[in-house]
Write a protein that holds these residues in place. Structure first.
Motif: not given
Lengths: 112, 115
Positions: A93, A95-100, B33, B45, B99-101
């Motif tokens: 993943x 860090x700038x994206x929510x998708x795994x 999610x 997802x 913007x950081x996850x």
């Protein structure tokens, strides 16, 4: 595109055996890498993570090292127990994206 | 409190029913999610909410309708499902800021069977 490849299962070992589950990745950037574990009938649990090259993640006797030169994140444990029987997912993943991005999963069975 | 809870644990519904899945977390996470997981496959997802706003819909059929009523709750409303929608539905949450996850924490899932 980015992807994760892990060894085909099922993997069957005897209790106290050494475990390696191979995981390699393809990434255009610098993602964090994860191992998730899913016990029968349950959701996913984060087992360990590494956020940059040469980082070692560890938890519950499991270890994995983020190897940029070989694009690998192999999961190891020195002595497995019956309770380690589960499905293990390698994942990346950004860090700038929510998708795994998950690998296909490796089912591990430990014989007493 | 470091867990994500999901209710119900199991759900059986007919193709004409309307039902809802519920997910709750009290970790202060602002990203939530929904995933669908078929047997022997990794989770896929479906939706992402960030600060209670839908940010990602992975081309999910309209018979699945997500809702995020507040920062702790996430619902998935189900209507006119098909038997192939039978699966384990997982909820997850993570910290997000600027913007950081961060890493995601998963709930135990709802096992859905559509007859």
């Amino acid at each position: 595109g980015d992807s994760v490849t892990q060894m085909e299962g099922p993997v069957t070992l005897s209790e106290e055996a050494f475990l390696t589950i191979n995981c390699t990745y393809t990434a255009t950037g610098y993602p964090s890498l994860f191992w998730y574990v899913q016990y029968p009938g349950e959701g996913l649990q984060l087992l360990l993570k590494a956020t940059k090259a040469d980082d070692k993640g560890s938890n519950k006797g499991f270890e994995a090292t983020y190897r940029k030169e070989t694009t690998s994140f192999h999961l190891e444990k020195g002595s497995v127990q019956v309770s380690d029987s589960a499905v293990y997912f390698c994942a990346l993943q950004y860090s700038s994206a929510s998708k795994i991005i998950f690998g296909s999963g490796t089912r591990l069975s430990i014989r007493p | 409190d470091t867990e994500v809870t999901q209710t119900p644990k199991h759900l059986v519904m007919g193709m004409t029913n309307k039902k809802s899945l519920k997910c709750e977390q009290h970790m202060g996470h602002r990203a939530m999610y929904w995933y669908k997981q078929k047997a022997k496959k990794p989770p896929e997802l479906m939706f992402v909410y960030s600060y209670e706003k839908l940010s990602i819909n992975e081309s999910v059929p309209s018979r699945f309708s997500p809702e995020c009523p507040n920062s702790s709750l996430l619902n998935l409303h189900l209507h006119a499902l098909q038997p192939e929608d039978s699966a384990l539905y997982l909820c997850a949450s993570s910290r997000t800021r600027g913007g950081v996850y961060n890493e995601q924490f998963f709930g135990p899932g709802t096992r859905l069977t559509v007859l």
